[in-house]
Design a protein around this motif. Structure first.
Motif, PDB file in Angstrom:
ATOM      1  N   GLN A  68      24.614  -5.756 -27.611  1.00  0.00           N
ATOM      2  CA  GLN A  68      24.166  -6.611 -26.841  1.00  0.00           C
ATOM      3  C   GLN A  68      22.680  -6.894 -27.037  1.00  0.00           C
ATOM      4  OE1 GLN A  68      26.587  -6.011 -23.402  1.00  0.00           O
ATOM      5  NE2 GLN A  68      28.603  -6.581 -24.145  1.00  0.00           N
ATOM      6  N   ASN A  69      22.654  -8.413 -26.390  1.00  0.00           N
ATOM      7  CA  ASN A  69      20.710  -8.939 -25.823  1.00  0.00           C
ATOM      8  C   ASN A  69      21.421  -8.086 -24.317  1.00  0.00           C
ATOM      9  OD1 ASN A  69      20.167 -10.075 -28.562  1.00  0.00           O
ATOM     10  ND2 ASN A  69      21.145 -11.910 -28.155  1.00  0.00           N
ATOM     11  N   GLN A  70      20.991  -7.488 -24.332  1.00  0.00           N
ATOM     12  CA  GLN A  70      20.320  -6.934 -23.209  1.00  0.00           C
ATOM     13  C   GLN A  70      19.106  -6.241 -22.698  1.00  0.00           C
ATOM     14  OE1 GLN A  70      22.762  -6.284 -20.692  1.00  0.00           O
ATOM     15  NE2 GLN A  70      24.920  -6.680 -22.091  1.00  0.00           N
ATOM     16  N   ASP A  71      18.349  -6.547 -21.054  1.00  0.00           N
ATOM     17  CA  ASP A  71      16.949  -6.225 -21.183  1.00  0.00           C
ATOM     18  C   ASP A  71      17.036  -5.332 -22.045  1.00  0.00           C
ATOM     19  OD1 ASP A  71      14.418  -6.160 -20.608  1.00  0.00           O
ATOM     20  OD2 ASP A  71      15.141  -6.770 -17.844  1.00  0.00           O
ATOM     21  N   THR A  72      15.428  -4.899 -22.789  1.00  0.00           N
ATOM     22  CA  THR A  72      15.325  -3.829 -23.740  1.00  0.00           C
ATOM     23  C   THR A  72      14.264  -2.932 -23.061  1.00  0.00           C
ATOM     24  OG1 THR A  72      13.272  -4.893 -25.144  1.00  0.00           O
ATOM     25  CG2 THR A  72      15.955  -4.575 -25.682  1.00  0.00           C
ATOM     26  N   ILE A  73      13.666  -3.418 -22.227  1.00  0.00           N
ATOM     27  CA  ILE A  73      12.544  -2.816 -21.248  1.00  0.00           C
ATOM     28  C   ILE A  73      12.964  -2.077 -19.459  1.00  0.00           C
ATOM     29  CG2 ILE A  73      11.449  -4.155 -20.331  1.00  0.00           C
ATOM     30  CD1 ILE A  73       8.058  -2.559 -22.098  1.00  0.00           C
ATOM     31  N   THR A  74      12.006  -0.853 -19.629  1.00  0.00           N
ATOM     32  CA  THR A  74      12.786  -0.816 -17.572  1.00  0.00           C
ATOM     33  C   THR A  74      11.701  -1.839 -17.402  1.00  0.00           C
ATOM     34  OG1 THR A  74      11.059   0.850 -17.692  1.00  0.00           O
ATOM     35  CG2 THR A  74      12.764   1.471 -17.856  1.00  0.00           C
ATOM     36  N   ARG A  75      11.875  -3.017 -15.608  1.00  0.00           N
ATOM     37  CA  ARG A  75      11.704  -3.553 -14.987  1.00  0.00           C
ATOM     38  C   ARG A  75      11.625  -3.012 -13.542  1.00  0.00           C
ATOM     39  NH1 ARG A  75      10.182  -7.255 -18.643  1.00  0.00           N
ATOM     40  NH2 ARG A  75      11.399  -7.392 -20.279  1.00  0.00           N
ATOM     41  N   LEU A 216      18.610   1.771 -18.427  1.00  0.00           N
ATOM     42  CA  LEU A 216      19.060   0.371 -19.533  1.00  0.00           C
ATOM     43  C   LEU A 216      20.222  -0.090 -19.412  1.00  0.00           C
ATOM     44  CD1 LEU A 216      15.347   1.361 -21.844  1.00  0.00           C
ATOM     45  CD2 LEU A 216      15.704  -0.849 -20.004  1.00  0.00           C
ATOM     46  N   CYS A 217      20.043  -0.981 -19.380  1.00  0.00           N
ATOM     47  CA  CYS A 217      22.270  -1.184 -19.326  1.00  0.00           C
ATOM     48  C   CYS A 217      22.076  -1.382 -21.227  1.00  0.00           C
ATOM     49  CB  CYS A 217      22.133  -2.511 -18.584  1.00  0.00           C
ATOM     50  SG  CYS A 217      23.835  -3.145 -18.945  1.00  0.00           S
TER      51      CYS A 217
END
Length: 245
Positions: A68-75, A216-217
């Motif tokens: 899936q298109n999930q966030d790839t970096i911790t924020r 990360l999700c």
């Protein structure tokens, strides 16, 4: 005596030359970071074990790989930019998840600061523990109870943790980054699964009852799947496994 009219022109040329050099220097640094931030070749190919190969034997090149298109970096406020999952894939016919975990050299410095270490750990050390967590909704007809105001896990969510298959863990480094490729076996997604997460803990501070150092999700049940085809290198790795057996 007439002032030297060449002086302003010389100064102008010097300024223009310096500006051009500055632009080229900035572009060079940006290009270097772009090309050095790509995953090394060792991280781009499926790791094949008995479960991956059994699924390939049954399904061939129709083997499903999806993400899936999930966030790839911790924020988060305390870990922004620390950790990345640069690529991952669910292989449902093998009950398997593979992911590439990455952190940069600065993360090691932040780790030393965050934990008050007397010195910055070596890049060669294993510093982080990575696990997968699935979240199952025990009351799927009530979406509102999946969230809490304080960020704690709601009582209606059943969490299950998966540990990497150690023999399938690969490691690589570049000038900027450290990479690990992890394989998680036995991961199944049910209709009531609402999320899958990668949890990162410092190896000297692993307490799965406490919040992870970074999360990360990878999957949520409201996002769409994107299918990915086996690459030529993936197929080569699968055939190589067959010949080894």
């Amino acid at each position: 005596m007439m002032p030297n009219s060449r002086t302003p022109r010389i100064i102008g040329r010097i300024i223009k030359t310096m500006a051009v050099l500055l632009v080229f220097s900035v572009c060079g640094v940006l290009l270097w970071r772009v090309f050095s931030s790509g995953d090394p070749d060792s991280m781009k190919v499926l790791t094949v074990n008995e479960y991956t190969y059994a699924a390939y034997e049954e399904h061939g090149e129709d083997l499903i790989l999806q993400y899936q298109n999930q966030d790839t970096i911790t924020r988060g406020e305390t870990n922004a930019g620390y950790f990345s999952v640069t690529q991952y894939v669910f292989i449902p016919q093998a009950n398997q998840v593979q992911l590439v975990f990455r952190y940069n050299n600065s993360t090691i410095k932040y780790l030393a600061r965050d934990y008050g270490l007397s010195e910055i750990p070596s890049k060669d050390e294993t510093l982080f523990d990575v696990t997968l967590v699935t979240s199952k909704d025990l009351t799927p007809d009530i979406r509102e109870d999946n969230y809490t105001e304080d960020g704690t896990t709601p009582e209606n969510l059943e969490m299950k943790r998966y540990y990497p298959t150690e023999i399938c863990t690969a490691r690589d480094t570049t000038s900027l980054y450290t990479y690990y490729r992890y394989v998680f076996d036995g991961v199944t997604l049910e209709d009531s699964t609402v999320g899958v997460f990668a949890d990162v803990y410092y190896v000297e501070d692993i307490d799965y009852n406490e919040n992870a150092y970074g999360t990360l999700c990878l999957f949520d049940d409201e996002s769409k799947w994107i299918e990915q085809e086996l690459s030529g290198k993936d197929i080569e790795a699968l055939h190589a496994y067959r010949e080894k057996e």
